[in-house]
Design an enzyme around this catalytic site. Structure first.
Site, short mmCIF file in Angstrom:
data_model
loop_
_atom_site.label_atom_id
_atom_site.label_comp_id
_atom_site.label_asym_id
_atom_site.label_seq_id
_atom_site.Cartn_x
_atom_site.Cartn_y
_atom_site.Cartn_z
N HIS A 1 -10.34 0.98 -3.68
CA HIS A 1 -11.73 1.02 -3.22
C HIS A 1 -12.68 1.65 -4.24
O HIS A 1 -12.35 2.68 -4.84
CB HIS A 1 -11.83 1.83 -1.93
CG HIS A 1 -11.09 1.25 -0.77
ND1 HIS A 1 -11.16 -0.09 -0.42
CD2 HIS A 1 -10.27 1.83 0.15
CE1 HIS A 1 -10.42 -0.29 0.66
NE2 HIS A 1 -9.86 0.84 1.02
N SER B 1 -15.56 1.17 4.35
CA SER B 1 -14.50 1.57 5.27
C SER B 1 -14.33 3.08 5.34
O SER B 1 -13.69 3.59 6.25
CB SER B 1 -13.17 0.93 4.86
OG SER B 1 -12.63 1.56 3.72
N LYS C 1 -6.78 -4.76 -3.55
CA LYS C 1 -7.55 -5.23 -2.39
C LYS C 1 -8.57 -4.19 -1.97
O LYS C 1 -8.42 -3.01 -2.28
CB LYS C 1 -6.62 -5.58 -1.23
CG LYS C 1 -5.82 -4.42 -0.68
CD LYS C 1 -4.73 -4.96 0.24
CE LYS C 1 -4.06 -3.87 1.05
NZ LYS C 1 -4.90 -3.11 1.97
N GLU D 1 -13.81 -5.02 4.02
CA GLU D 1 -12.49 -4.44 4.24
C GLU D 1 -11.43 -5.48 3.95
O GLU D 1 -11.66 -6.69 4.10
CB GLU D 1 -12.39 -3.97 5.70
CG GLU D 1 -11.07 -3.34 6.09
CD GLU D 1 -10.74 -2.07 5.32
OE1 GLU D 1 -10.34 -2.20 4.14
OE2 GLU D 1 -10.88 -0.98 5.90
N ALA E 1 0.25 0.72 6.33
CA ALA E 1 0.74 1.21 7.61
C ALA E 1 1.22 0.01 8.44
O ALA E 1 0.58 -1.02 8.45
CB ALA E 1 -0.37 1.95 8.36
N ASP F 1 0.80 -1.24 0.00
CA ASP F 1 0.00 0.00 0.00
C ASP F 1 0.82 1.28 0.00
O ASP F 1 0.43 2.27 0.64
CB ASP F 1 -0.95 0.01 1.22
CG ASP F 1 -2.01 -1.07 1.17
OD1 ASP F 1 -1.94 -1.94 0.28
OD2 ASP F 1 -2.90 -1.06 2.03
N ASP G 1 -4.51 -0.66 -2.04
CA ASP G 1 -5.88 -0.44 -1.61
C ASP G 1 -6.60 0.12 -2.84
O ASP G 1 -6.11 1.07 -3.47
CB ASP G 1 -5.87 0.60 -0.47
CG ASP G 1 -6.62 0.16 0.75
OD1 ASP G 1 -7.01 -1.02 0.85
OD2 ASP G 1 -6.84 1.02 1.63
N HIS H 1 -10.42 7.22 0.81
CA HIS H 1 -9.00 7.07 0.49
C HIS H 1 -8.85 5.99 -0.58
O HIS H 1 -9.67 5.09 -0.69
CB HIS H 1 -8.19 6.68 1.73
CG HIS H 1 -8.56 5.33 2.29
ND1 HIS H 1 -9.65 5.14 3.09
CD2 HIS H 1 -8.00 4.12 2.12
CE1 HIS H 1 -9.74 3.86 3.41
NE2 HIS H 1 -8.76 3.21 2.82
N CYS I 1 -2.11 -2.63 7.70
CA CYS I 1 -2.02 -3.48 6.51
C CYS I 1 -0.72 -4.27 6.43
O CYS I 1 -0.71 -5.42 5.99
CB CYS I 1 -2.24 -2.64 5.25
SG CYS I 1 -3.96 -2.07 5.14
ZN LIG Z 1 -8.57 1.15 2.63
#
Ligand SMILES: [Zn+2]
Length: 165
Positions: free
Chosen positions: A54, A60, A90, A97, A130, A9, A52, A67, A134
């Protein structure tokens, strides 16, 4: 068997101080991660990145704010995407999530394990953000799946300093 670099990420929204979900200090890892990428590539080792990714209505966002929305600047990698030999997406399902690069919170696969198996990779150096969320979840799954894991904290930044695996 092979050794790969797995970058978790390392995306604009997490890494840039102007990103939507900035992880303190994440941008300072940029040179170090760049050096790792060069090192792995010069040894003919693969670089795998997770993102990530989304949809605009991801649930989330209630907890974290918007984000890493698909196809927006916030979801772009904070290094040249062409350097990643493979990118695993993902958090695509609007209702689920996915902290780990391997499996979402309902146990669904993101395809990372299958990809690594197909490439005969059994050893991972893991960096990214982070650390406490993650990265920790990805490391935990990698260990459970039997990979030889090197968590390189010099290439990680987190919201909290303490991680629980
Ligand atoms: Zn996320």
């Amino acid at each position: 068997m092979k050794h790969a670099l797995l970058i978790v990420d390392y995306q604009y929204d997490f890494v840039s101080p102007r990103g939507n979900l900035y992880v303190p200090g994440a941008e300072k890892l940029s040179d170090y991660i760049g050096e790792l990428i060069s090192k792995f590539k010069s040894n003919n080792k693969l670089v795998i990145a997770t993102k990530d990714w989304h949809p605009a209505n991801h649930y989330s966002f209630k907890q974290w704010g918007n984000h890493c929305e698909q196809n927006k600047i916030g979801s772009t990698l904070f290094f040249d995407e062409k350097l990643a030999d493979h990118i695993v997406l993902k958090g695509i399902d609007p209702m689920i999530e996915s902290y780990s690069g391997f499996y979402d919170e309902k146990g669904g696969s993101n395809g990372l394990h299958e990809k690594l198996q197909s490439l005969d990779i059994n050893e991972l150096t893991i960096v990214g953000v982070a650390t406490d969320i993650c990265v920790a979840n990805t490391v935990s799954h990698a260990v459970k799946l039997g990979y030889k894991v090197h968590l390189d904290l010099n290439g990680c930044a987190g919201f909290e300093q303490i991680i629980t695996l």
